[in-house]
Design an enzyme around this catalytic site. Structure first.
Site, short mmCIF file in Angstrom:
data_model
loop_
_atom_site.label_atom_id
_atom_site.label_comp_id
_atom_site.label_asym_id
_atom_site.label_seq_id
_atom_site.Cartn_x
_atom_site.Cartn_y
_atom_site.Cartn_z
N GLU A 58 -9.66 2.58 -5.51
CA GLU A 58 -9.31 3.95 -5.10
C GLU A 58 -8.11 4.50 -5.87
O GLU A 58 -7.19 5.09 -5.29
CB GLU A 58 -9.05 3.98 -3.59
CG GLU A 58 -10.29 3.61 -2.78
CD GLU A 58 -10.06 3.63 -1.28
OE1 GLU A 58 -11.01 3.94 -0.54
OE2 GLU A 58 -8.93 3.33 -0.83
N HIS B 185 -2.78 3.08 -4.70
CA HIS B 185 -2.18 2.60 -3.46
C HIS B 185 -0.75 2.12 -3.68
O HIS B 185 -0.35 1.06 -3.18
CB HIS B 185 -3.04 1.50 -2.85
CG HIS B 185 -4.34 1.99 -2.26
ND1 HIS B 185 -4.39 2.73 -1.10
CD2 HIS B 185 -5.62 1.86 -2.68
CE1 HIS B 185 -5.65 3.02 -0.83
NE2 HIS B 185 -6.42 2.52 -1.78
N ASP C 144 0.85 -1.19 0.00
CA ASP C 144 0.00 0.00 0.00
C ASP C 144 0.89 1.23 0.00
O ASP C 144 2.12 1.13 -0.07
CB ASP C 144 -0.94 0.00 1.20
CG ASP C 144 -2.30 0.62 0.87
OD1 ASP C 144 -2.33 1.83 0.56
OD2 ASP C 144 -3.30 -0.10 0.88
N TYR D 255 -16.66 -4.70 7.84
CA TYR D 255 -15.34 -4.11 7.99
C TYR D 255 -15.03 -4.05 9.48
O TYR D 255 -15.62 -3.26 10.22
CB TYR D 255 -15.29 -2.72 7.35
CG TYR D 255 -14.78 -2.74 5.93
CD1 TYR D 255 -15.09 -3.77 5.06
CD2 TYR D 255 -13.97 -1.71 5.45
CE1 TYR D 255 -14.62 -3.79 3.76
CE2 TYR D 255 -13.49 -1.71 4.14
CZ TYR D 255 -13.82 -2.76 3.30
OH TYR D 255 -13.35 -2.79 2.00
N TRP E 113 -16.77 -4.45 -1.99
CA TRP E 113 -16.66 -3.78 -0.69
C TRP E 113 -17.57 -2.55 -0.58
O TRP E 113 -17.83 -2.08 0.52
CB TRP E 113 -15.22 -3.38 -0.41
CG TRP E 113 -14.67 -2.23 -1.23
CD1 TRP E 113 -14.18 -2.29 -2.49
CD2 TRP E 113 -14.55 -0.87 -0.81
NE1 TRP E 113 -13.75 -1.05 -2.91
CE2 TRP E 113 -13.95 -0.16 -1.89
CE3 TRP E 113 -14.86 -0.18 0.37
CZ2 TRP E 113 -13.69 1.21 -1.82
CZ3 TRP E 113 -14.59 1.18 0.42
CH2 TRP E 113 -14.01 1.86 -0.65
#
Length: 492
Positions: free
Chosen positions: A261, A194, A123, A352, A327
């Protein structure tokens, strides 16, 4: 067979009968024998876990406390899992978890009949897997000079350097140890977002025509980095080298490539990225990301593996062989299943485990939405839109995810995971009624009568039902709560 009980002998007979089905078992405890019949070796192993539960909490200790025989009830248990994928994700990138801690969680998963350990290995805040052809990934990318404490302003910092990584032999050991316990290990190497830790190690991986990638370090705070991989052939070749070594370490079918993301502002400003968009004839930056994902979908398939990624990989068009880990509520998972792709459901609104467990002011570093033990027990992986349709078979399972921005040690991981992971394990193993009809009172009773004692015997620092112990609290470290969308699961 019920009624009566007797001492558990030293010999447990076991055999395999494929007619029972994968991971299924039949456990018989009688006066003259104890027998486990499994549909396969995994079924035999899960039957042993049930027998272990019958032996009382001390059966979960690493050594017996007494030489006295264990007394168990006479019974027959016939059982089989509802889902083939029953997983937990551990984020070892934000805060590193050493090998022994990961091995411990393999044991914990196996004790709960969970069969997938998803390791989030890379990450923005750290690269945690040794890649021998690219040593700077761990020499540089595995270390950050300081770490943000929680969220909020003004920012608080732990000024100690943080880092670490798993050697290839460490990972081989983890994979082998997990296989003995019928737990599959799925590695995640995140791309194209990431990726700041990788770019800090090898600046040529970033969008050097937009920013000075040579000045980047490993990210020290939380949130999403704008520094993403450049969409070049050189970057593709680099990550092919990474995945070549990953495939040698992880023999399982699935390889997770992240895909979530990915902030695309640098691509919008990059002449190189815009030229690649024109060259490929894709519509936009989402299409550019889809091109990268499709490349590795094909590359992995050629080697007998299968790509899985977060549901953002649907953007710009889903790669033909990909499986989807959903997710963001259920929407992406529904779309993928209806298109014929396998789906693992792990909606952040439901499972989560880094999210706070109650609204109690004493909760350590509260984040996200309140997910109580009851909320997790009522989790249903198959949304009503898919129920009763052929597409429901594409929901191959579910996973609970634990991100580690504020779980800096084993005790904090335990606190966030338990007891909720026990509720998740029952929800994904058993065929339970509609979430509104589930008997949570009975589950809670069984937790108090037996399972909390098992967790204590395992040495798990779980959250007590009445709230955190004083030593589990984190006064002075700010959290960040969100307003949970008022959207019940059954409207998905």
């Amino acid at each position: 067979m019920t009624g009566g009980s007797g001492p558990l002998g030293d010999t447990v007979e076991h055999r395999v009968d494929p007619e029972l089905g994968p991971e299924a078992y039949r456990l018989t405890v009688a006066a003259d024998r104890v027998e486990i019949v499994g549909g396969d070796d995994a079924g035999v192993f899960w039957g042993r876990q049930t027998l272990r539960q019958l032996g009382g909490p001390n059966a979960f200790r690493r050594a017996p406390l007494s030489r006295e025989p264990v007394v168990v009830p006479y019974l027959i248990v016939e059982d089989a899992p509802r889902f083939a994928w029953r997983g937990m994700m551990l984020d070892v990138a934000r805060h590193f978890m050493a090998k022994d801690d990961v091995l411990r969680y393999v044991d914990v998963l196996a004790a709960h009949k969970l069969n997938v350990l998803h390791l989030h290995l890379t990450d923005d805040q750290g690269w945690r897997v040794e890649i021998k052809r690219y040593p700077r990934l761990t020499e540089v990318g595995a270390w950050r000079p300081r770490t943000r404490l929680g969220w909020g302003e003004p920012a608080l910092w732990d000024e100690r350097p943080h880092g670490g990584f798993h050697t290839q032999d460490d990972l081989r050991e983890i994979v082998a140890y997990a296989a003995e316990r019928h737990v599959r290990v799925v590695p995640e190497i995140d791309l194209p977002g990431h990726s700041q830790a990788a770019i800090a190690a090898y600046p040529e991986l970033g969008n050097a025509d937009v920013v000075d990638t040579g000045a980047l370090g490993v990210k020290t705070d939380w949130g999403i980095s704008p520094h993403v991989l450049a969409p070049t052939d050189a970057v593709i070749r680099f990550y092919e080298g990474v995945f070549t070594e990953i495939l040698e370490l992880f023999p399982g079918r699935y390889v997770h490539i992240g895909g979530d993301e990915c902030l695309k502002e640098q691509w919008r400003e990059s002449p190189t990225a815009q030229a690649r968009i024109a060259e490929l004839g894709v519509d936009d930056e989402d299409g550019l990301q889809s091109w990268m994902i499709r490349h590795f979908d094909h590359w992995l398939a050629e080697r007998g593996r299968r790509l899985i990624g977060w549901d953002e990989i649907l953007q710009g068009g889903l790669a033909p062989g990909a499986a989807v880990m959903c997710w963001r509520w259920y929407t992406g998972g529904i779309a993928a299943a209806e298109a014929g792709h396998d789906v693992v459901m792990c909606p952040q609104q439901e499972v989560y485990l880094d999210h706070v467990q109650s609204a109690d002011a004493g909760e350590p570093v509260p984040f996200g939405w309140v997910h109580t033990l009851e909320d997790v027990y009522r989790f249903e992986p198959v949304p009503p839109r898919l129920t009763g349709t052929p597409h429901a078979a594409h929901v191959v399972g579910a996973q609970a995810n634990l991100w580690s921005e504020v779980t800096e040690n084993r005790g904090r991981v335990d606190y966030q995971a338990f007891p909720r992971l026990a509720a998740f394990a029952e929800a994904v193993w058993s065929t339970l009624p509609h979430p509104d009809e589930r008997d949570f009172d009975d589950f809670e009773r069984r937790m108090h009568e037996a399972h909390y004692a098992r967790l204590e015997a395992l040495g798990i620092a779980y959250r007590p039902p009445a709230g955190p112990h004083p030593w589990q609290q984190r006064p002075g470290v700010p959290g960040r709560m969100h307003h949970k969308p008022r959207r019940p699961w059954h409207t998905a």
